[in-house]
Design a protein around this motif. Structure first.
Motif, PDB file in Angstrom:
ATOM      1  N   GLU A 599       1.252   0.062   6.455  1.00  0.00           N
ATOM      2  CA  GLU A 599      -0.112   0.284   5.959  1.00  0.00           C
ATOM      3  C   GLU A 599      -0.128   1.309   4.834  1.00  0.00           C
ATOM      4  O   GLU A 599      -0.801   1.136   3.813  1.00  0.00           O
ATOM      5  CB  GLU A 599      -0.983   0.761   7.123  1.00  0.00           C
ATOM      6  CG  GLU A 599      -2.453   0.919   6.760  1.00  0.00           C
ATOM      7  CD  GLU A 599      -3.291   1.380   7.939  1.00  0.00           C
ATOM      8  OE1 GLU A 599      -4.382   1.929   7.695  1.00  0.00           O
ATOM      9  OE2 GLU A 599      -2.855   1.210   9.100  1.00  0.00           O
ATOM     10  N   ASN A 602       1.423  -0.221   1.736  1.00  0.00           N
ATOM     11  CA  ASN A 602       0.469  -1.144   1.137  1.00  0.00           C
ATOM     12  C   ASN A 602      -0.569  -0.400   0.305  1.00  0.00           C
ATOM     13  O   ASN A 602      -0.934  -0.818  -0.796  1.00  0.00           O
ATOM     14  CB  ASN A 602      -0.209  -1.955   2.241  1.00  0.00           C
ATOM     15  CG  ASN A 602      -0.781  -3.254   1.728  1.00  0.00           C
ATOM     16  OD1 ASN A 602      -0.108  -4.001   1.052  1.00  0.00           O
ATOM     17  ND2 ASN A 602      -2.033  -3.513   2.039  1.00  0.00           N
ATOM     18  N   ASP A 603      -1.049   0.724   0.829  1.00  0.00           N
ATOM     19  CA  ASP A 603      -2.027   1.535   0.085  1.00  0.00           C
ATOM     20  C   ASP A 603      -1.407   2.116  -1.179  1.00  0.00           C
ATOM     21  O   ASP A 603      -2.057   2.199  -2.230  1.00  0.00           O
ATOM     22  CB  ASP A 603      -2.561   2.662   0.972  1.00  0.00           C
ATOM     23  CG  ASP A 603      -3.507   2.150   2.048  1.00  0.00           C
ATOM     24  OD1 ASP A 603      -3.985   1.004   1.910  1.00  0.00           O
ATOM     25  OD2 ASP A 603      -3.754   2.878   3.031  1.00  0.00           O
ATOM     26  N   LYS A 607      -3.798   0.193  -3.409  1.00  0.00           N
ATOM     27  CA  LYS A 607      -4.996   1.036  -3.434  1.00  0.00           C
ATOM     28  C   LYS A 607      -4.881   2.172  -4.430  1.00  0.00           C
ATOM     29  O   LYS A 607      -5.797   2.438  -5.213  1.00  0.00           O
ATOM     30  CB  LYS A 607      -5.254   1.592  -2.022  1.00  0.00           C
ATOM     31  CG  LYS A 607      -6.565   2.345  -1.875  1.00  0.00           C
ATOM     32  CD  LYS A 607      -6.788   2.734  -0.410  1.00  0.00           C
ATOM     33  CE  LYS A 607      -8.108   3.487  -0.243  1.00  0.00           C
ATOM     34  NZ  LYS A 607      -8.330   3.884   1.177  1.00  0.00           N
ATOM     35  N   TYR A 608      -3.716   2.858  -4.407  1.00  0.00           N
ATOM     36  CA  TYR A 608      -3.557   4.039  -5.262  1.00  0.00           C
ATOM     37  C   TYR A 608      -2.727   3.773  -6.511  1.00  0.00           C
ATOM     38  O   TYR A 608      -2.637   4.638  -7.385  1.00  0.00           O
ATOM     39  CB  TYR A 608      -2.909   5.176  -4.459  1.00  0.00           C
ATOM     40  CG  TYR A 608      -3.712   5.571  -3.240  1.00  0.00           C
ATOM     41  CD1 TYR A 608      -4.976   6.144  -3.375  1.00  0.00           C
ATOM     42  CD2 TYR A 608      -3.228   5.348  -1.956  1.00  0.00           C
ATOM     43  CE1 TYR A 608      -5.715   6.498  -2.257  1.00  0.00           C
ATOM     44  CE2 TYR A 608      -3.959   5.699  -0.832  1.00  0.00           C
ATOM     45  CZ  TYR A 608      -5.214   6.273  -0.987  1.00  0.00           C
ATOM     46  OH  TYR A 608      -5.949   6.614   0.112  1.00  0.00           O
ATOM     47  N   ASP A 646      -3.126  -8.348   1.144  1.00  0.00           N
ATOM     48  CA  ASP A 646      -3.373  -8.066  -0.278  1.00  0.00           C
ATOM     49  C   ASP A 646      -2.552  -8.968  -1.195  1.00  0.00           C
ATOM     50  O   ASP A 646      -3.079  -9.518  -2.166  1.00  0.00           O
ATOM     51  CB  ASP A 646      -3.045  -6.591  -0.586  1.00  0.00           C
ATOM     52  CG  ASP A 646      -3.919  -5.645   0.204  1.00  0.00           C
ATOM     53  OD1 ASP A 646      -4.862  -5.102  -0.385  1.00  0.00           O
ATOM     54  OD2 ASP A 646      -3.668  -5.474   1.417  1.00  0.00           O
TER      55      ASP A 646
END
Length: 652
Positions: A599, A602-603, A607-608, A646
């Motif tokens: 997780e 993945n971020d 995400k970042y 994603d």
């Protein structure tokens, strides 16, 4: 000698008794065992005797010659040191081959031709087999016969298929798609003649697929050929569409609806050709197709077409030879991937792009005729060249890039597709010095390499190596003058990929040229020490300065800190991070902790935007891991690609 012959005959007799009791599927295994037993002997005389027995078994038709020869050649005992065994083996093979009857090879190999025709990417092989040259237009009756046989075979499969659903297409759908591509190519280069091929049987279930195949050719070539060449298709209509009442309009939310409308689209193209030529061969719309025709005309009057169904594909297919009607549906497709001019989206790395994100779905592209696809890909290529000339600072729209990538896969549009990409688009973009667009196009090309024919690949490589040779030449000179130097001093992955591609010997190379690796224990210890330093710093500027300092340990990603490092330094951090990940996963207890790691990873990617997915996977794949660690490494790659949604969402 007489005793030897008698012994051989006794051996053959016993073998025939045993052979007759074996099931058919065990024959190959039995012959391999006989060869292994023979090769296990150390006496040349005994090997020679057993080989004579094998030869006699072949001569008496007890053993099949091919099976024996294959078993002999593929034996693991044929090592280079055993020269006498090699000599005896080839002597036996020569003896066996000398008795083979080759008369079958002088018969027409129509079965072989058909088998090759059924394979994907086989067009060049078929041309070589038949001696066909694209420069010299010539009909090939043998090829026509096999294409017709394949069409009839596909229709028969549709007819006998269990659970055949006209909206889905059944398992014969892939055969029809492949057959359509082959037919377009061979008819286009006049190796097969359209009027000579139109023959049919009373097979109803596959009729829509057949008409879809014919529509592909008719819509793209009707403007250059006489109307009379296409009239035999109306005889097929009388044979395959016996209905007296109107055929209902299919569900246009399903892609197979485009096949159901194919006959109506053919009629529209034929009628348009008759009007343009002022021909007296006006063909009234058949009564059974009346509802289909009315639906298309009504849809054309609707100026606000959506992308939720296949109505746009139907209109493109029906009116691609009528510029007045074709502009509306094609305009909707173009606007979908270009955007309306005011849309702006942020891409990773502070890059701005215009247009939309979602490409045209593959199902929609599959539902367009070749003629419509060619119009779309021409529009995209023209747009890219225009943007390159304008030296726009905006990146290409993701929807445009991905749609263009998908269109390049279709072999039937290669003249405007991959051929135009290599010979026109790349040189024009380079001439305009639009480096951002050029980089995007080359990356796109590399990911579609396995779909592209070899001669286009070589042309592209020659073109790419010629781009900016004045800038590249000093680097090659340095590399050639200093054989100890690597291709890149900064990119370990580039060096490894080069070695892997050229020699397929990565393992052997790194066994001789050890890459220094930090021990897993020290890596864990250093990460914990850096983490304590980071927690002791309260000022954000001190943190940034510490991790950006030249020569600082590349442990940044291991601590999940985000700021300015620089591209080269970041790559070193990613490599260390990859090793750290393998260590963590190897020592992890699994379960909840493993899910949490994935997780966080993945971020970091989505995400970042700390590290890109391709860079992380490349580093993981190219690290020098062995045994269990190598398995853990590829397990991490599998989790990154398959576990989170994603990646799948972006691919779809």
């Amino acid at each position: 000698m007489a005793l030897s012959m008698e012994t051989q005959l006794q051996s053959i007799f016993k073998m025939s008794q045993y052979w007759g009791t074996l099931p058919q599927e065990s024959h190959d295994q039995c012959v391999q065992w006989i060869v292994r037993f023979t090769h296990s002997q150390h006496s040349p005389k005994r090997i020679s005797f057993l080989y004579d027995c094998l030869a006699m078994a072949v001569e008496t038709s007890l053993l099949p010659p091919r099976m024996v020869c294959v078993a002999l050649i593929s034996s693991d005992s044929l090592e280079w040191e055993r020269s006498q065994l090699w000599a005896l083996t080839f002597k036996l093979i020569r003896k066996i081959i000398g008795g083979v009857d080759y008369k079958d090879l002088f018969e027409p190999q129509t079965g072989l031709l058909r088998y090759v025709l059924e394979q994907p990417y086989s067009r060049e092989m078929v041309c070589n087999m038949l001696g066909l040259n694209k420069q010299h237009k010539q009909r090939c009756p043998v090829l026509e016969e096999q294409l017709v046989d394949l069409v009839v075979y596909a229709m028969e499969r549709s007819e006998t298929e269990e659970h055949f659903d006209a909206d889905v297409g059944g398992t014969s759908q892939l055969l029809w798609q492949h057959l359509s591509s082959q037919l377009i190519f061979f008819v286009l280069f006049q190796f097969a003649s359209f009027p000579h091929m139109l023959a049919g049987r009373g097979l109803i279930k596959g009729r829509d697929h057949l008409m879809w195949v014919l529509l592909q050719f008719i819509s793209g070539s009707i403007q250059k050929n006489a109307l009379a060449d296409f009239l035999p298709v109306m005889k097929l209509f009388d044979l395959l569409y016996p209905e007296k009442e109107c055929i209902p309009v299919p569900d246009i939310n399903k892609p197979q609806s485009t096949h159901s409308f194919a006959m109506t689209c053919i009629w529209i193209h034929l009628n348009r050709k008759a009007q343009n030529d002022n021909s007296k061969l006006q063909i009234p719309i058949p009564h059974s197709l009346k509802l289909h025709h009315e639906f298309l005309q009504q849809s054309l009057r609707n100026k606000s077409l959506g992308m939720s169904d296949y109505k746009i594909a139907l209109l493109c297919n029906a009116y691609s030879t009528n510029s007045e009607c074709f502009t509306l549906p094609m305009g909707v497709l173009v606007e979908t991937i270009y955007g309306n001019g005011s849309m702006r989206i942020n891409l990773p790395g502070t890059c701005m792009a215009s247009g939309s994100v979602s490409p045209l779905p593959m199902n929609l592209l599959d539902s367009l005729t070749v003629h419509a696809k060619m119009s779309l890909i021409h529009s995209i290529a023209t747009r890219v060249i225009k943007l390159a000339h304008a030296k726009s600072s905006m990146a290409l729209a993701p929807a445009l890039v991905e749609t263009y990538s998908r269109l390049l896969v279709y072999m039937e549009i290669e003249s405007l597709g991959i051929k135009g990409f290599i010979s026109q688009l790349l040189p024009n973009v380079f001439k305009s010095h639009a480096w951002g667009i050029l980089h995007t196009l080359l990356e796109m090309f590399s990911y579609r390499m396995h779909h592209i024919q070899p001669h286009y690949r070589s042309t592209a490589l020659r073109l790419i190596t010629a781009l900016g040779s004045s800038e590249v030449q000093p680097q090659f000179t340095r590399f050639l003058n200093d054989p100890k130097s690597v291709l890149s001093a900064e990119s370990e992955e580039l060096n490894r990929a080069l070695i892997l591609t050229l020699a397929r010997a990565t393992h052997a190379f790194f066994a001789q040229n050890n890459v220094p690796q930090e021990s897993r224990f020290n890596l864990k210890k250093n990460v914990e020490e850096e983490y304590r330093k980071w927690k002791s710093m309260s000022n954000e500027n001190d943190i940034i300065t510490h991790f950006s300092l030249q020569g600082s340990p590349p442990l940044f990603l291991c601590l999940l800190v985000l700021e300015r490092i620089g591209a080269r330094a970041l790559v070193a951090h990613v490599r260390t991070f990859a090793d750290f990940l393998v260590y963590e996963f190897s020592t992890s207890a699994g379960g909840q902790q493993l899910n949490k790691c994935i997780e966080i990873l993945n971020d970091m990617v989505w995400k970042y935007n700390i590290v890109t997915l391709d860079r992380l996977i490349l580093c993981l794949a190219m690290r020098s891991h062995e045994g269990n660690e190598a398995q853990v490494c590829y397990f991490i790659i599998q989790l990154l690609l398959l576990k989170p949604n994603d990646f799948r969402n972006r691919v779809n």
